[in-house]
Design a protein around this motif. Structure first.
Motif, mmCIF file in Angstrom:
data_model
loop_
_atom_site.group_PDB
_atom_site.id
_atom_site.type_symbol
_atom_site.label_atom_id
_atom_site.label_comp_id
_atom_site.label_asym_id
_atom_site.label_seq_id
_atom_site.Cartn_x
_atom_site.Cartn_y
_atom_site.Cartn_z
ATOM 1 N N ALA A 214 0.880 -1.413 -0.003
ATOM 2 C CA ALA A 214 0.018 0.044 -0.186
ATOM 3 C C ALA A 214 0.837 1.329 -0.036
ATOM 4 O O ALA A 214 1.958 1.194 0.449
ATOM 5 C CB ALA A 214 -0.811 -0.056 1.232
ATOM 6 N N LYS A 215 0.319 2.075 -0.613
ATOM 7 C CA LYS A 215 0.812 3.541 -0.635
ATOM 8 C C LYS A 215 0.084 4.637 0.188
ATOM 9 O O LYS A 215 -1.054 4.368 0.385
ATOM 10 C CB LYS A 215 1.265 3.997 -2.157
ATOM 11 N N ASN A 216 0.645 5.908 0.322
ATOM 12 C CA ASN A 216 -0.202 6.876 1.163
ATOM 13 C C ASN A 216 -0.856 6.164 2.468
ATOM 14 O O ASN A 216 -1.876 6.891 2.788
ATOM 15 C CB ASN A 216 -1.435 7.505 0.035
ATOM 16 N N TRP A 217 -0.187 5.443 3.095
ATOM 17 C CA TRP A 217 -0.610 4.925 4.265
ATOM 18 C C TRP A 217 -0.887 5.796 5.343
ATOM 19 O O TRP A 217 0.291 6.398 6.012
ATOM 20 C CB TRP A 217 -0.024 3.697 4.774
ATOM 21 N N THR A 218 -2.076 6.117 5.868
ATOM 22 C CA THR A 218 -2.145 7.127 6.944
ATOM 23 C C THR A 218 -3.363 6.618 7.948
ATOM 24 O O THR A 218 -4.281 5.913 7.661
ATOM 25 C CB THR A 218 -2.681 8.465 6.293
ATOM 26 N N PHE A 219 -2.967 6.707 9.359
ATOM 27 C CA PHE A 219 -3.891 6.339 10.338
ATOM 28 C C PHE A 219 -4.608 7.410 11.045
ATOM 29 O O PHE A 219 -3.801 8.348 11.422
ATOM 30 C CB PHE A 219 -3.025 5.614 11.330
ATOM 31 N N VAL A 220 -5.819 7.555 11.044
ATOM 32 C CA VAL A 220 -6.593 8.533 12.039
ATOM 33 C C VAL A 220 -7.208 8.091 12.950
ATOM 34 O O VAL A 220 -8.305 7.460 13.006
ATOM 35 C CB VAL A 220 -7.584 9.351 10.681
ATOM 36 N N PRO A 221 -6.509 8.174 14.191
ATOM 37 C CA PRO A 221 -7.307 7.627 15.321
ATOM 38 C C PRO A 221 -8.095 8.447 16.072
ATOM 39 O O PRO A 221 -8.261 9.576 15.796
ATOM 40 C CB PRO A 221 -5.887 7.726 16.565
ATOM 41 N N GLY A 222 -9.290 7.849 16.495
ATOM 42 C CA GLY A 222 -10.534 8.302 16.763
ATOM 43 C C GLY A 222 -11.335 9.168 15.755
ATOM 44 O O GLY A 222 -11.970 10.148 16.070
ATOM 45 N N TYR A 223 -11.298 8.647 14.555
ATOM 46 C CA TYR A 223 -11.906 9.335 13.542
ATOM 47 C C TYR A 223 -13.290 9.717 13.845
ATOM 48 O O TYR A 223 -14.034 8.869 14.499
ATOM 49 C CB TYR A 223 -11.974 8.251 12.395
ATOM 50 N N GLN A 224 -13.764 10.849 13.361
ATOM 51 C CA GLN A 224 -15.081 11.356 13.641
ATOM 52 C C GLN A 224 -15.608 11.670 12.328
ATOM 53 O O GLN A 224 -15.274 12.037 11.307
ATOM 54 C CB GLN A 224 -14.962 12.689 14.439
ATOM 55 N N GLU A 225 -17.283 11.562 12.321
ATOM 56 C CA GLU A 225 -18.026 11.768 10.955
ATOM 57 C C GLU A 225 -17.569 13.083 10.415
ATOM 58 O O GLU A 225 -17.364 14.121 10.950
ATOM 59 C CB GLU A 225 -19.342 11.613 11.529
ATOM 60 N N GLY A 226 -17.516 12.975 8.933
ATOM 61 C CA GLY A 226 -17.161 13.986 8.186
ATOM 62 C C GLY A 226 -15.495 14.455 8.102
ATOM 63 O O GLY A 226 -15.193 15.301 7.506
ATOM 64 N N GLY A 227 -14.833 13.294 8.499
ATOM 65 C CA GLY A 227 -13.343 13.333 8.281
ATOM 66 C C GLY A 227 -12.845 13.875 9.552
ATOM 67 O O GLY A 227 -11.385 14.400 9.393
ATOM 68 N N GLY A 228 -13.151 14.078 10.645
ATOM 69 C CA GLY A 228 -12.638 14.732 12.050
ATOM 70 C C GLY A 228 -11.417 14.042 12.261
ATOM 71 O O GLY A 228 -11.273 12.736 12.338
ATOM 72 N N GLN A 229 -10.473 14.776 12.588
ATOM 73 C CA GLN A 229 -9.218 14.146 13.088
ATOM 74 C C GLN A 229 -8.866 14.822 14.507
ATOM 75 O O GLN A 229 -7.828 15.498 14.472
ATOM 76 C CB GLN A 229 -8.007 14.310 11.981
ATOM 77 N N PRO A 230 -9.476 14.420 15.585
ATOM 78 C CA PRO A 230 -9.130 14.768 16.659
ATOM 79 C C PRO A 230 -7.870 14.794 17.348
ATOM 80 O O PRO A 230 -7.513 15.587 18.114
ATOM 81 C CB PRO A 230 -10.247 14.327 17.706
ATOM 82 N N TYR A 231 -7.165 13.736 17.017
ATOM 83 C CA TYR A 231 -5.807 13.551 17.249
ATOM 84 C C TYR A 231 -4.896 13.596 16.447
ATOM 85 O O TYR A 231 -3.432 12.990 16.526
ATOM 86 C CB TYR A 231 -5.630 12.128 17.839
ATOM 87 N N GLY A 232 -5.072 14.198 15.323
ATOM 88 C CA GLY A 232 -4.282 14.173 14.031
ATOM 89 C C GLY A 232 -4.428 12.906 13.167
ATOM 90 O O GLY A 232 -4.882 12.130 13.315
ATOM 91 N N ALA A 233 -3.118 13.058 12.363
ATOM 92 C CA ALA A 233 -3.027 11.788 11.320
ATOM 93 C C ALA A 233 -1.607 11.364 11.363
ATOM 94 O O ALA A 233 -0.679 12.221 11.235
ATOM 95 C CB ALA A 233 -3.476 12.367 10.034
ATOM 96 N N TYR A 234 -1.379 10.117 11.303
ATOM 97 C CA TYR A 234 -0.123 9.620 11.369
ATOM 98 C C TYR A 234 0.195 8.790 10.036
ATOM 99 O O TYR A 234 -0.514 7.743 9.724
ATOM 100 C CB TYR A 234 0.153 8.725 12.592
ATOM 101 N N THR A 235 1.286 8.979 9.320
ATOM 102 C CA THR A 235 1.693 8.291 8.335
ATOM 103 C C THR A 235 2.583 7.014 8.608
ATOM 104 O O THR A 235 3.337 7.409 9.727
ATOM 105 C CB THR A 235 2.574 9.167 7.192
ATOM 106 N N ALA A 236 2.551 6.271 7.803
ATOM 107 C CA ALA A 236 3.325 5.036 7.952
ATOM 108 C C ALA A 236 4.830 5.391 7.873
ATOM 109 O O ALA A 236 5.140 5.988 6.502
ATOM 110 C CB ALA A 236 3.071 3.948 6.994
#
Length: 383
Positions: A214-236
């Motif tokens: 996979a490419k562009n692998w990104t983890f969004v913990p605690g994802y919220q409706e509508g694309g919310g990223q309350p704790y940020g986004a973390y790349t692999a």
């Protein structure tokens, strides 16, 4: 979960695990207290770690984060539609395990077999009114999104909204990735690790079996409706799968570990916390499975869970255990927690959502975390 993709090895599960015998060796030459060469080689094959370097430099990380615009995130497909929209290769060739039912269009198809290879909705399982078969006669499908939720966590449920909060609502998140130039979604969860950067997910959410990473692998913990990223986004930063998965998509080894880059200088588990992970745990017992199902009748916008007793694979095709669960594609890779405390949201990861058999859409299967998964974890936490 691996859901509408026929991610399946082309040979029996034992194939590739049995190494060649030592030429000229006889039973008398093998001491009773020493494993035979073939046993040693089988063990080495099971614990082989295959790794891939992802976004290492700051420029790579910014490129990946910039790739995931709100539009791309909203348009990403559940990973298990992989066999429908990609150009082929990997495990998408339509083979089946010897002596067993086929997961590719036969009695055994990957979880959430909502889309056939022709891209036609083929039906969904329904429980307690969780959506009937979509009507596609007029063009666009009319999907009823499940709204089941309960303020009190249930010890048995095939799919309910998790609204209680707690640690699990932070440690579980959505994964966004690209395979063969198509954007997909999965689920994953943070686990306690030495480097404070490791998440566990399904192998097919990291690498398409013998196919590409996979490419562009990104983890969004605690994802919220509508694309919310309350704790940020973390790349692999680095990705790890087992040898039997990388060589042939062996479902018993459908586990991936990913070491993440920091976000704004902070390690992911320092921000959201982590769950414990156990290896070679006792089989059976009670488990809670979490994820963000995105195939109909779900929409991927909310955290759902299943809960119940684990049971063995009735076909004997894998070493996986099953959990009663209606969740669909998009929940692939979501953590299964045992010794789970609903009040705190804390537990111990003992599996992840992997696949379903097409003749049993009500049961999700997850790989047993044994020595192979331990080797992945140890490598990932030292990376």
């Amino acid at each position: 979960m691996t859901l509408s993709t026929p991610l399946l090895a082309a040979a029996p599960l034992v194939a590739g695990l049995v190494g060649p015998a030592l030429i000229g060796a006889t039973p008398a030459q093998q001491p009773a207290d020493r494993p035979s060469v073939s046993r040693v080689e089988r063990s080495a094959a099971r614990t082989e770690v295959v790794e891939h370097v992802a976004a290492r430099t700051p420029a790579d990380q910014q490129r990946v984060l910039g790739y995931w615009t709100p539009g791309r995130m909203a348009g990403a497909l559940p990973i298990d539609m992989l066999g429908i929209v990609t150009k082929g290769g990997g495990l998408l060739g339509g083979t089946s395990k010897n002596g067993g039912p086929s997961k590719n269009g036969g009695p055994l198809a990957k979880n959430g077999d909502l889309l056939s290879k022709d891209g036609v909705l083929s039906g969904i399982s329904s429980e307690s009114g969780l959506g009937a078969k979509p009507d596609v006669s007029g063009g666009s499908a009319q999907i009823v999104i499940p709204r089941r939720q309960s303020a009190r966590p249930q010890s048995t449920t095939s799919g309910s909204r998790w609204v209680t909060g707690g640690l699990v609502s932070q440690t579980t998140g959505r994964v966004f990735l690209t395979v063969d130039e198509v954007d997909f979604v999965c689920s994953a969860g943070t686990i306690r690790s030495a480097n404070r950067d490791v998440v566990v997910t399904a192998g097919h959410c990291v690498k398409d079996g013998a196919g590409e990473w996979a490419k562009n692998w990104t983890f969004v913990p605690g994802y919220q409706e509508g694309g919310g990223q309350p704790y940020g986004a973390y790349t692999a930063r680095r990705m790890f799968v087992a040898g039997p998965w990388s060589r042939g998509g062996d479902d018993s080894y459908d586990v991936g570990m990913v070491a993440l880059n920091t976000s704004n200088g902070r390690h992911v588990t320092d921000v959201v916390g982590s769950q414990e992970i156990a290896f070679n745990a006792r089989r059976g017992g009670q488990a809670y499975g979490f994820g963000y199902p995105a195939d109909p009748p779900y929409d991927g916008e909310h955290l759902y869970y299943c809960a119940g007793r684990l049971r063995e694979d009735p076909y004997g095709q894998t070493r996986d255990q099953g959990l009663g669960c209606d969740m669909t594609a998009g929940s692939s890779g979501g953590p299964w927690l045992t010794r789970f405390d609903p009040a705190t949201g804390k537990g111990t990861v003992t599996s992840v959502s992997s696949f379903k058999y097409s003749d049993d859409q009500g049961t999700m299967y997850g790989p047993y975390l044994g020595d192979s998964a331990r080797a992945l974890f140890n490598t990932a936490q030292r990376s």
